[in-house]
Design a protein around this motif. Structure first.
Motif, PDB file in Angstrom:
ATOM      1  N   MET A 288     -17.868  10.077   4.164  1.00 26.87           N
ATOM      2  CA  MET A 288     -16.511   9.639   3.877  1.00 26.87           C
ATOM      3  C   MET A 288     -15.552  10.484   4.713  1.00 26.87           C
ATOM      4  O   MET A 288     -15.488  11.688   4.551  1.00 26.87           O
ATOM      5  N   GLU A 289     -14.844   9.834   5.603  1.00 28.17           N
ATOM      6  CA  GLU A 289     -13.907  10.510   6.485  1.00 28.17           C
ATOM      7  C   GLU A 289     -12.656  10.949   5.715  1.00 28.17           C
ATOM      8  O   GLU A 289     -12.208  10.269   4.798  1.00 28.17           O
ATOM      9  N   ALA A 290     -12.118  12.096   6.117  1.00 25.08           N
ATOM     10  CA  ALA A 290     -10.919  12.628   5.454  1.00 25.08           C
ATOM     11  C   ALA A 290      -9.724  11.711   5.693  1.00 25.08           C
ATOM     12  O   ALA A 290      -9.644  11.025   6.707  1.00 25.08           O
ATOM     13  N   LEU A 291      -8.820  11.716   4.733  1.00 26.13           N
ATOM     14  CA  LEU A 291      -7.602  10.912   4.828  1.00 26.13           C
ATOM     15  C   LEU A 291      -6.403  11.808   5.064  1.00 26.13           C
ATOM     16  O   LEU A 291      -6.344  12.939   4.581  1.00 26.13           O
ATOM     17  N   THR A 292      -5.416  11.255   5.765  1.00 26.49           N
ATOM     18  CA  THR A 292      -4.139  11.945   5.899  1.00 26.49           C
ATOM     19  C   THR A 292      -3.378  11.783   4.582  1.00 26.49           C
ATOM     20  O   THR A 292      -3.741  10.959   3.729  1.00 26.49           O
ATOM     21  N   GLN A 293      -2.298  12.518   4.429  1.00 26.91           N
ATOM     22  CA  GLN A 293      -1.477  12.402   3.223  1.00 26.91           C
ATOM     23  C   GLN A 293      -0.932  10.982   3.077  1.00 26.91           C
ATOM     24  O   GLN A 293      -0.918  10.413   1.986  1.00 26.91           O
ATOM     25  N   ASN A 294      -0.515  10.391   4.186  1.00 28.27           N
ATOM     26  CA  ASN A 294      -0.001   9.020   4.180  1.00 28.27           C
ATOM     27  C   ASN A 294      -1.096   8.034   3.759  1.00 28.27           C
ATOM     28  O   ASN A 294      -0.852   7.121   2.966  1.00 28.27           O
ATOM     29  N   GLU A 295      -2.299   8.230   4.274  1.00 29.07           N
ATOM     30  CA  GLU A 295      -3.409   7.344   3.913  1.00 29.07           C
ATOM     31  C   GLU A 295      -3.772   7.483   2.436  1.00 29.07           C
ATOM     32  O   GLU A 295      -4.076   6.498   1.772  1.00 29.07           O
ATOM     33  N   GLU A 296      -3.724   8.712   1.930  1.00 29.35           N
ATOM     34  CA  GLU A 296      -3.978   8.916   0.499  1.00 29.35           C
ATOM     35  C   GLU A 296      -2.953   8.172  -0.341  1.00 29.35           C
ATOM     36  O   GLU A 296      -3.293   7.571  -1.352  1.00 29.35           O
ATOM     37  N   GLN A 297      -1.698   8.205   0.090  1.00 32.10           N
ATOM     38  CA  GLN A 297      -0.643   7.486  -0.631  1.00 32.10           C
ATOM     39  C   GLN A 297      -0.949   5.987  -0.651  1.00 32.10           C
ATOM     40  O   GLN A 297      -0.796   5.333  -1.685  1.00 32.10           O
ATOM     41  N   LEU A 298      -1.396   5.446   0.466  1.00 32.48           N
ATOM     42  CA  LEU A 298      -1.739   4.026   0.518  1.00 32.48           C
ATOM     43  C   LEU A 298      -2.931   3.721  -0.386  1.00 32.48           C
ATOM     44  O   LEU A 298      -2.942   2.707  -1.090  1.00 32.48           O
ATOM     45  N   MET A 299      -3.922   4.598  -0.383  1.00 35.29           N
ATOM     46  CA  MET A 299      -5.089   4.368  -1.242  1.00 35.29           C
ATOM     47  C   MET A 299      -4.694   4.404  -2.711  1.00 35.29           C
ATOM     48  O   MET A 299      -5.238   3.637  -3.512  1.00 35.29           O
ATOM     49  N   GLN A 300      -3.741   5.245  -3.077  1.00 34.44           N
ATOM     50  CA  GLN A 300      -3.262   5.267  -4.465  1.00 34.44           C
ATOM     51  C   GLN A 300      -2.735   3.888  -4.850  1.00 34.44           C
ATOM     52  O   GLN A 300      -2.965   3.401  -5.955  1.00 34.44           O
ATOM     53  N   VAL A 301      -2.046   3.243  -3.930  1.00 36.06           N
ATOM     54  CA  VAL A 301      -1.517   1.897  -4.181  1.00 36.06           C
ATOM     55  C   VAL A 301      -2.675   0.910  -4.352  1.00 36.06           C
ATOM     56  O   VAL A 301      -2.678   0.107  -5.290  1.00 36.06           O
ATOM     57  N   PHE A 302      -3.658   0.977  -3.470  1.00 38.39           N
ATOM     58  CA  PHE A 302      -4.795   0.053  -3.576  1.00 38.39           C
ATOM     59  C   PHE A 302      -5.598   0.281  -4.857  1.00 38.39           C
ATOM     60  O   PHE A 302      -6.039  -0.667  -5.488  1.00 38.39           O
ATOM     61  N   TRP A 303      -5.786   1.543  -5.243  1.00 39.77           N
ATOM     62  CA  TRP A 303      -6.505   1.806  -6.498  1.00 39.77           C
ATOM     63  C   TRP A 303      -5.720   1.259  -7.683  1.00 39.77           C
ATOM     64  O   TRP A 303      -6.300   0.774  -8.642  1.00 39.77           O
ATOM     65  N   LYS A 304      -4.420   1.326  -7.619  1.00 38.51           N
ATOM     66  CA  LYS A 304      -3.578   0.801  -8.699  1.00 38.51           C
ATOM     67  C   LYS A 304      -3.625  -0.730  -8.738  1.00 38.51           C
ATOM     68  O   LYS A 304      -3.809  -1.327  -9.801  1.00 38.51           O
ATOM     69  N   LEU A 305      -3.455  -1.362  -7.576  1.00 42.70           N
ATOM     70  CA  LEU A 305      -3.360  -2.819  -7.527  1.00 42.70           C
ATOM     71  C   LEU A 305      -4.730  -3.515  -7.501  1.00 42.70           C
ATOM     72  O   LEU A 305      -4.825  -4.685  -7.846  1.00 42.70           O
ATOM     73  N   GLU A 306      -5.745  -2.826  -7.031  1.00 42.72           N
ATOM     74  CA  GLU A 306      -7.117  -3.322  -6.890  1.00 42.72           C
ATOM     75  C   GLU A 306      -7.301  -4.284  -5.721  1.00 42.72           C
ATOM     76  O   GLU A 306      -8.293  -4.209  -5.023  1.00 42.72           O
ATOM     77  N   LYS A 307      -6.389  -5.202  -5.512  1.00 40.99           N
ATOM     78  CA  LYS A 307      -6.380  -6.099  -4.352  1.00 40.99           C
ATOM     79  C   LYS A 307      -4.927  -6.272  -3.948  1.00 40.99           C
ATOM     80  O   LYS A 307      -4.056  -6.375  -4.806  1.00 40.99           O
TER      81      LYS A 307
END
Length: 124
Positions: A1-20
């Motif tokens: 699993m490649e490391a994420l930037t802070q910005n990418e982590e923020q985007l992933m938080q959105v995807f985990w919340k919304l799921e799709k």
């Protein structure tokens, strides 16, 4: 699993919340100042390239969804934090938390209970 930037982590938080989500759905969830749509779309494609997202295509619309769970990412990130900043020692982490974060008496009792239950699973 490649490391994420802070910005990418923020985007992933959105995807985990919304799921799709479509790019515009993610854009609606991001706080101001919002990036341009095209920049956001590029960042999402980068997350897909890194293996964090996949997508379904409906015509020319892409609906993205996470393939790495928040729990898996949390576990990897925490293990890296322990390894890189605390010499791989959980004791060093707890010592830091007690000294720097001022763990309350109640939290210390709860941690002790967790440790006791882990050491003696038949008593829990």
């Amino acid at each position: 699993m490649e490391a994420l930037t802070q910005n990418e982590e923020q985007l992933m938080q959105v995807f985990w919340k919304l799921e799709k989500a479509l790019v515009r759905d993610v854009l609606n969830e991001i706080p101001e100042p919002k990036p341009p749509y095209t920049t956001l779309a590029s960042n999402i494609k980068q997350l897909e390239k890194k293996g964090y997202l996949k997508h379904n295509t409906y015509g020319n619309i892409h609906e993205y969804y996470p393939v790495v769970t928040q729990e898996a990412y949390r576990k990897k990130s925490f293990n890296n934090l322990i390894k890189n900043y605390f010499d791989g020692s959980v004791q060093n982490v707890l010592s830091f938390m007690v000294k720097e974060k001022g763990i309350s008496e109640k939290e210390m009792k709860e941690l002790k209970k967790l440790i006791d239950e882990h050491d003696n699973p038949e008593k829990s």
